[in-house]
Structures are given as C-alpha cells and as structure tokens.
Design an enzyme around this catalytic site. Sequence first.
Site, PDB file in Angstrom:
ATOM      1  N   HIS A   4      -7.463 -88.440 -70.306  1.00 45.04           N
ATOM      2  CA  HIS A   4      -8.570 -87.597 -69.977  1.00 45.04           C
ATOM      3  C   HIS A   4      -9.908 -88.559 -70.192  1.00 45.04           C
ATOM      4  O   HIS A   4     -10.938 -88.528 -69.400  1.00 45.04           O
ATOM      5  CB  HIS A   4      -8.817 -86.437 -70.983  1.00 45.04           C
ATOM      6  CG  HIS A   4      -7.873 -85.523 -70.823  1.00 45.04           C
ATOM      7  ND1 HIS A   4      -7.670 -84.602 -69.619  1.00 45.04           N
ATOM      8  CD2 HIS A   4      -7.139 -84.615 -71.797  1.00 45.04           C
ATOM      9  CE1 HIS A   4      -6.634 -83.738 -69.839  1.00 45.04           C
ATOM     10  NE2 HIS A   4      -6.328 -83.841 -70.949  1.00 45.04           N
ATOM     11  N   GLU A  42      -4.404 -80.707 -66.968  1.00 48.10           N
ATOM     12  CA  GLU A  42      -3.289 -80.819 -68.191  1.00 48.10           C
ATOM     13  C   GLU A  42      -1.933 -81.244 -67.592  1.00 48.10           C
ATOM     14  O   GLU A  42      -1.232 -82.242 -68.192  1.00 48.10           O
ATOM     15  CB  GLU A  42      -3.115 -79.609 -68.792  1.00 48.10           C
ATOM     16  CG  GLU A  42      -4.555 -79.231 -69.511  1.00 48.10           C
ATOM     17  CD  GLU A  42      -4.688 -80.330 -70.657  1.00 48.10           C
ATOM     18  OE1 GLU A  42      -3.821 -80.685 -71.259  1.00 48.10           O
ATOM     19  OE2 GLU A  42      -5.981 -80.442 -70.673  1.00 48.10           O
ATOM     20  N   HIS A  61      -2.130 -88.674 -73.808  1.00 46.24           N
ATOM     21  CA  HIS A  61      -2.490 -87.680 -73.191  1.00 46.24           C
ATOM     22  C   HIS A  61      -4.014 -87.610 -73.105  1.00 46.24           C
ATOM     23  O   HIS A  61      -4.708 -87.448 -72.298  1.00 46.24           O
ATOM     24  CB  HIS A  61      -1.838 -86.433 -73.784  1.00 46.24           C
ATOM     25  CG  HIS A  61      -2.268 -85.050 -73.041  1.00 46.24           C
ATOM     26  ND1 HIS A  61      -1.563 -84.362 -72.247  1.00 46.24           N
ATOM     27  CD2 HIS A  61      -3.491 -84.553 -73.322  1.00 46.24           C
ATOM     28  CE1 HIS A  61      -2.176 -83.471 -71.864  1.00 46.24           C
ATOM     29  NE2 HIS A  61      -3.367 -83.397 -72.538  1.00 46.24           N
ATOM     30  N   GLU A  62      -4.443 -87.938 -74.612  1.00 47.59           N
ATOM     31  CA  GLU A  62      -5.991 -87.618 -74.416  1.00 47.59           C
ATOM     32  C   GLU A  62      -6.461 -88.730 -73.892  1.00 47.59           C
ATOM     33  O   GLU A  62      -7.898 -88.920 -73.270  1.00 47.59           O
ATOM     34  CB  GLU A  62      -6.423 -87.705 -75.981  1.00 47.59           C
ATOM     35  CG  GLU A  62      -5.769 -86.441 -76.611  1.00 47.59           C
ATOM     36  CD  GLU A  62      -6.217 -85.213 -75.962  1.00 47.59           C
ATOM     37  OE1 GLU A  62      -7.455 -84.992 -75.274  1.00 47.59           O
ATOM     38  OE2 GLU A  62      -5.288 -84.120 -75.738  1.00 47.59           O
TER      39      GLU A  62
END
Length: 629
Positions: free
Chosen positions: A163, A237, A159-160
Amino acid sequence: MNFFERQALAKRNTTRLVVLFAFAVVGIVLAIDLGVLLVFGGDPRLLVVSTLLALGVIGIGSLYRMASLRGGGESVAQQVGGVPVAEDTTDLHLRRLRNVVEEMSIASGVPVPKIYVLEHEPGINAFAAGYSPSDAVIAVTRGALERLNRDELQGVVAHEYSHILNGDMRLNIRLVGVLFGILMLGLIGRKILQHGGAVRGRDAMPVLFGALLALAVGYIGLFFGRMIKASVSRSREVLADASAVQFTRQTVGLAGALKKIGGLHDGSRLAERADAEEVSHMLFGDGTGLSGLFATHPPLLQRIQALEPGFKADGLERLKAQWLSAPPNGLDEDLQLGLAPAGHAALPGISTRIDLTPPMVAAQVGEPKQDDYRRADAIVATLPQELRSLASRRDGAAPLLMGLLLTDDDTVADRQRSEIIARMGLQVAAEARRLRDEHLRGLHPMLRLPLASLAFPTLRLRPRPELATFLDTVHAVVHADGQVSLFEYCLGRLLEVQLRESLDPARYARFGRRKPGNVRQEFATLLAVVAHCGNPSDPDQARRAYLAGMQRVLPRDHLPYAPPAEGVLALDAVWEPLDALDPLAKQVAVEAITDAVSHDGRVSVAEAELLRTICGVLHCPLPPMLERG
C-alpha cells in the site's frame, strides 16, 4: 503489473473516488431538497437555501477532517489509539516487529516508517497510513504481535508495504476526509435529537423535523460511504495480497496470518468500532464485520484459497477447534520453526561494479524480492553495532548523518566542523568527527545510504525548529568547500526531500500528469549530469551515454549534450518538473537514466548511488543492491 502500472491504477482510483463522491453529494442534496419540497412546498428560494446549506455542511466537514489529517500517517495512528514503538525497545514482540519493518524498508528502498502498536486490540490486524513514504506509519495490533510467527508477521507487513509503494495510502487518507463530509449531516441530526430537549413551543417542530431529516440523510450518507469504501478497497486488497507474495516469494506467511484470523475468536475485529468504521478500508483484515456490498475486503476463505488453492472451509473449522484450548504463540512458533534471531545471513562480497539493464531496474522499482530481504538482513548485520545503535537514538542520529557527510580531506573537514559547531554545537561536531575517523571512513560505500535510512525515523522525531536547523547545517556542510561531491549531493538531497515531506506531508501528496515532451530541457539537464558524473574524464564517452538516455525517452528530439557548468547542483532545478511526470512516464524516465549510466554495460557504485537518489527523489524507490546475485 509493475510499480508504475500500480501507481497509474492508484491515480485512476483517485479520479474514481472524486466521481463517486460527487454522485454521493448529489444524492444527499436531492434527498434534502425532496424533504423540504414535501414539507414546505416548492418555494425555489427555500430549495436554493437548502441546497447551499447541504453543500456547505458537506464541504466544511470534509475540509475539517482533511485538515485534522494534515499530519499524515501519525495523525491516523494516534487517533485510533496507536502507541509509538520506541527505537530501543526491549520488548521481544516489538523488537521483532521493528526488525521486520527495518529490513523491509532497506529491501524496498523506502524510508523506515514510524511504527505504532494498537496495544488494546486482541484481534490480528494492521494498517499503513500516510500521504507519502516519508510520512508513512505502520500500525500493528497487539494480537498480531502475539499470535503471528515471524514469517506471518512479515507477510502482513509486506501487504502493508504494498500500500505504501502503490500509492494507496494517500487515497485511503483522503477517503477518510471526504467521507466524513457526507456523514456530517447525520452527525448533526443525531446531536440535535440528543440535546434538543430544551427547545419548546412553536420552534420545536421545525427543529425536530430538521433533525430527523438530517438523520435520515445521514443514513443515506452512510450507505454511500460504505459503498464507496467497498468499491475502492476490495480490488486493492487482492492486489496487496499478490504484491506481498511477490515481495516475500512465499505464500506460507501471509496464508498463515489469514488462517489465524479465521481460526481465532477475536479474528481481525477492532474493539473500538467507531474507529474501525472510519479506517476499515485501510486495514489488513475486516475490522467491522460488514459483508456483501459493504465489505471492504474479499471473503477470508477466498483470500486464503488465492494463496493455497487446495485449502477448504473445513480447514478453518479444524483450526478453530485446535486453537480454542491452546491459542498460537508467535514467539514459540519462531523457535519451533527456526525463525528466532540466532544470526544473520552473511553479506556477500560487494563489487565496485554492478551489472544492470533498463528493464531490470524498472522491474526492481517498488518490487523488493526475497533476495532483497536476505540482502537487507545481511546489510543490517554487517553494519557496526555502534552505528546501528546510534541510528536508533535520538541524540545519535544527527551526529551519525553529519559524520557521513564529513570528507576525508582534513582541511575541508575542519571547515565542515566549524559549520556544525555554529549551528548545532561542539558536542555534535566532535561526535561526527569521531564517527568518521573510527567507523565511517572504512564503511563500504553501498552501506552508507541504507545506514542513513535507518537513522531517518529517529531524526524526524526532533521538533520542527531543530529539523530546520539540521537541514540548514546539512546544506552548509555540503557546500563548505565550494564544491559538492556526488555522495554529498545524494545524501543531502534525500535528507531534504524526506524531512520536508514528513514535516508537511499533505502538501506533497499528488500524482503527476506531465508527459516527457513537456519537460525536454529538464531531461536534457538530468541526463547530461548523469553522463558527466559517470565519465568525468572522457567527454566522448559521456556524450554517448547522454545520447543513449535521450534516445529512450525523447527519440525524436535532438538536444545537444551540454554538461552544466554547475555540475551536479544543476539537478536542483529539475526535480519538481520531473516528479510531476505521469507514473508511466516515470518508468520511461528510470529506463532512460539507466541507459545513460549503463551504456558501457557496467555501473559503478557512485553511479548506482546517483541512480538510487534520482529514483528516491522521484518517488520510485530502488533496493540498495541492484545486482541479482
């Protein structure tokens, strides 16, 4: 939505942030002017002074905060209490985290970020921060390390990484800076009220009024700030969750992490609430407890149901009851699930030729898949243990990288050794030569850039003067014989780009706006070099490769094939203009380069390394293995 489309979305979000910030500033200035108008009347000069004063405070506050974050991801991690994870850590939780991050970096083709842990945070949370992949950090709470199993931790880290890859980080870090500016007036008013007891007499009332007005305006700024963060953050998100699933090719890990957030008492809250408020839009989970219009994340149940549509709210209640008496332990779950590091996947035979197509390569940029993770795990396992150990040691990374640059020709290698001795000393030169002779000569070419990526985070721990000396040495070693091989150029260029960006990250944080038509000559030079490197002894074949690339990117232009006399060094002049391309134009550029290297239907390892280097310098990261076995 592919990597380039997500980059374009991040670019539009940056413009949106500027517009929202402008509206917030106008609202704050109007509120101050209204207060001045009600108390002091409509004197135009006074209104001008109050307007300029408000704009000055906001501008100075934003510039000050952004200046304090010029260090990039490290600045953010340290300011929220992050502790760096040592490269040679023996803590099982930290070792597992480092393994996950390193494998994900190799799989995605980005430099390994620095890793931090928030030691005093029992909640499950994480964030990525930085201006670019070269200065990125991944920070994870101690609660996430202890409560999540390896699949869940991988889901959070993936998930990070989304980004990092999508360009969200630079927007996040700028958001911290600009929002500080619109909160400055409120902070000033609060300080005046706290420390204004010494003001007496006729001066007290204006000071008290000014403090109360600033405090009231501060709440307006807080309202706008929370609205901006919520507006910018929520949709990203959702996209990051989807990207994490796409990266790992399974929903169990990410869904399991979200369930543990909902089922455990500490959830994803951060204990340091002031820090949590400022970085709330960066976090994996909600760190502040704000809801409704101010929520920076979609509702937790909604995120879980997007991954597991059949999951119901009462499922969280059952998990709360189950974990109330026996909280989960991530390492124990690894053993039960067979996820403990009992071995690695075997590295399949690596062909010296690779099959690929332009759409396939464009789809792989910034899009690591489950096969890439398995391949990354196999690459790490295949690398000799001594090389992996050296890559993680502060005194070992530089000799290792120098050893990769040493040529097999002993006469030239002696000149390179002299250059190393002159700048970095005899010990580094001797160790580089030993590594070349004992390990690196037999290393498969496709393992060289992944090995360098493992050494990069250790290398950038060195002081700035030492890094400048290192880059000077790299340049001297590469040019020691007056000729630059393709691999020497690729590794040297990647090291220079990554280190320079890590030394001054804010300087390189931008989205490009140029179109292919504005960089015609640069494209011609790039494609001519690529075509010549792939077909050095066949000019006709090289010309066809060049024309194949030009047909895709500039079909209406007729720039003749002219291989530069300086060879691969001609690329030095094209990087800055091409890196300034619009994200969607970069997609066309990557496809054009792929057309040039694959015009005959096959790609050599040398061409693949050049393709990965070009994509890396243009901030379009590729996995190390291009084939999809």
